[in-house]
Design an enzyme around this catalytic site. Structure first.
Site, PDB file in Angstrom:
ATOM      1  N   HIS A  32       0.840  -1.212   0.000  1.00 39.21           N
ATOM      2  CA  HIS A  32       0.000   0.000   0.000  1.00 39.21           C
ATOM      3  C   HIS A  32       0.872   1.257   0.000  1.00 39.21           C
ATOM      4  O   HIS A  32       0.579   2.229   0.688  1.00 39.21           O
ATOM      5  CB  HIS A  32      -0.988  -0.014   1.181  1.00 39.21           C
ATOM      6  N   ASP A  34       2.462   1.892  -3.330  1.00 41.06           N
ATOM      7  CA  ASP A  34       2.675   2.237  -4.756  1.00 41.06           C
ATOM      8  C   ASP A  34       1.792   3.397  -5.204  1.00 41.06           C
ATOM      9  O   ASP A  34       2.244   4.287  -5.919  1.00 41.06           O
ATOM     10  CB  ASP A  34       2.550   1.004  -5.679  1.00 41.06           C
ATOM     11  N   GLY A 121      -4.020 -12.343  -3.883  1.00 39.96           N
ATOM     12  CA  GLY A 121      -2.979 -11.381  -3.527  1.00 39.96           C
ATOM     13  C   GLY A 121      -1.668 -11.642  -4.245  1.00 39.96           C
ATOM     14  O   GLY A 121      -0.629 -11.096  -3.883  1.00 39.96           O
ATOM     15  N   ASP A 169       1.969  -4.150  -9.513  1.00 37.26           N
ATOM     16  CA  ASP A 169       1.718  -5.519  -9.966  1.00 37.26           C
ATOM     17  C   ASP A 169       2.091  -5.713 -11.428  1.00 37.26           C
ATOM     18  O   ASP A 169       2.756  -6.685 -11.797  1.00 37.26           O
ATOM     19  CB  ASP A 169       0.240  -5.879  -9.772  1.00 37.26           C
TER      20      ASP A 169
HETATM   21  C1  GLA Z   1      -2.929  -4.519  -5.019  1.00 34.08           C
HETATM   22  C2  GLA Z   1      -2.746  -3.419  -6.066  1.00 34.08           C
HETATM   23  C3  GLA Z   1      -1.325  -2.864  -6.037  1.00 34.08           C
HETATM   24  C4  GLA Z   1      -0.911  -2.474  -4.618  1.00 34.08           C
HETATM   25  C5  GLA Z   1      -1.219  -3.589  -3.623  1.00 34.08           C
HETATM   26  C6  GLA Z   1      -0.976  -3.181  -2.216  1.00 34.08           C
HETATM   27  O1  GLA Z   1      -2.146  -5.622  -5.342  1.00 34.08           O
HETATM   28  O2  GLA Z   1      -3.039  -3.906  -7.345  1.00 34.08           O
HETATM   29  O3  GLA Z   1      -1.222  -1.786  -6.942  1.00 34.08           O
HETATM   30  O4  GLA Z   1      -1.514  -1.274  -4.246  1.00 34.08           O
HETATM   31  O5  GLA Z   1      -2.567  -4.020  -3.734  1.00 34.08           O
HETATM   32  O6  GLA Z   1       0.366  -2.963  -1.990  1.00 34.08           O
END
Ligand code: GLA
Length: 381
Positions: A32, A34, A121, A169
């Protein structure tokens, strides 16, 4: 199981002309951060999405997902973001985003399959998007570098699927390198490869929980941080994103914030610092130091950012009692999905078996526990 190419032939009665594959990702640390223009340290993994395709002359896009055992068909000209987000959005969005970039896509039959657990995740959605952007570009005879593929894939997720995710991601899935994590600056998009020490291993443990409220809570965290940031930025010029905050700023101006805003922003500041320390620990092969950062990250995500859930906390507590696990934390958006567990490679199988057994004994739930390997990014051929 027949190969994807053979399944394509069975499905279409002809062979594919193009194939691509892209990794899921595990985020070592930097959660959390990015979308706050901060720092992250993810790696692409060997759980992958694969696709193959052949063009068709009629401007029709037909995509079959082996994972959901269903297909969708649409005229390319009719592609538009839909009100509802489901698996179709994730497979259609890449073509829409490519067209939005001015890339002239032909119609195509596309078969896609994935080993990345859905909603776990580990970036199942980003790996599909990256894989299909690379595939579509090749069908259109365009060479795109991995960063551009990542940018277009994120556009699909943000604008077609209406998910306000950050850059991590898609960048990890597209730009991964075998045996490395990627230290990514989400403001400049600068990347540095950080070698994964050869005697470290990553074990991911699935809580089995898929929280449907995750999407709403994710956007809520962004609003809470934006509201706090607005208050701090009005007092200090030069603060453009939570990335610009420091412990000192929070200490001196923190009384302007609500209690929730303070905790949310405290997580972001501390987590960004942990990313740098973690990259240094990895470079130095300091497993113990890296492990401490992972535990601290989880505590901060659970208490300050409030994106954990009982099952993820249980998995992390269990990990703390297993000899050989140096550190553990939730990975990805949270609210369910997987934990990441860092171990010495020689302890990985033992740790994985213990995690699964103890989680079952404590919760009655089965956990898919996997040893994953830092892997390459997107490929297309
Ligand atoms: C998801 C989102 C990412 C990032 C994560 C938390 O995977 O797609 O962009 O914000 O949550 O780190």
């Amino acid at each position: 199981m027949p190969s994807l190419r053979d399944r394509f032939e069975q499905w279409c009665g002809r062979g594919p002309t193009v194939s691509s594959d892209a990794g899921g990702r595990v985020n070592l640390i930097g959660e959390h951060t990015d979308y706050h223009e901060g720092f992250v340290l993810p790696a692409a993994i060997d759980l992958r999405t694969t696709a193959c395709a052949a063009p068709r002359p009629d401007g029709v896009l037909r995509i079959r997902s082996e994972a959901v055992r269903d297909e969708v068909q649409i005229d390319l000209g009719a592609l538009a973001p839909r009100a509802r987000t489901d698996w179709r959005s994730y497979v259609l969005g890449p073509s829409w985003a490519l067209i939005g970039e001015g890339i002239a896509l032909p119609g195509a039959d596309i078969l896609v399959d994935s080993q990345v657990p859905f909603g776990g995740g580990l970036s199942s959605s980003a790996s599909v998007e990256v894989c299909l952007v690379a595939l579509g570009a090749r069908l259109a005879a365009r060479e795109l570098d991995p960063r551009t593929i990542a940018r277009i894939a994120r556009r699909a997720e943000n604008e077609f699927c209406h998910v306000p995710c950050g850059a991590m991601d898609q960048m990890a899935s597209a730009c991964g390198r075998e045996g490395h994590a990627i230290l990514l600056d989400c403001r400049t998009m600068e990347t540095r490869l950080v070698p994964m020490p050869a005697d470290w291993a990553i074990v991911v443990a699935d809580s089995g929980v898929r929280h449907s409220l995750a999407a709403g809570e994710y956007a809520k965290r962004q609003r809470e941080c934006a509201s706090g940031l607005g208050k701090l930025a009005s007092r200090r010029p030069g603060i453009a994103a939570a990335r610009d905050l420091t412990v000192d700023i929070l200490a001196s101006d923190g009384e302007a914030l609500s209690e929730v805003e303070r905790r949310r922003l405290r997580h972001v500041v501390a987590e960004n610092e942990r990313v740098w320390k973690a990259a240094a620990a990895m470079r130095g092969g300091e497993l113990g130091a890296m492990g401490e950062l992972l535990w601290a990250s989880h505590r901060s995500l659970a208490a300050d950012y409030e994106v954990s859930c009982a099952e993820l906390d249980t998995l992390v507590e269990i990990a703390a009692g297993i000899p050989g696990i140096a550190g553990a934390r939730l990975t990805g958006a949270g609210f369910g999905g997987n934990t990441l567990n860092l171990v010495r490679a020689c302890d990985a199988q033992f740790a994985a078996a213990e995690l699964a057994d103890r989680y079952k004994a404590k919760t009655g739930r089965l956990s898919a526990v996997r040893v994953v390997i830092a892997s390459r990014g997107v490929t297309v051929s």
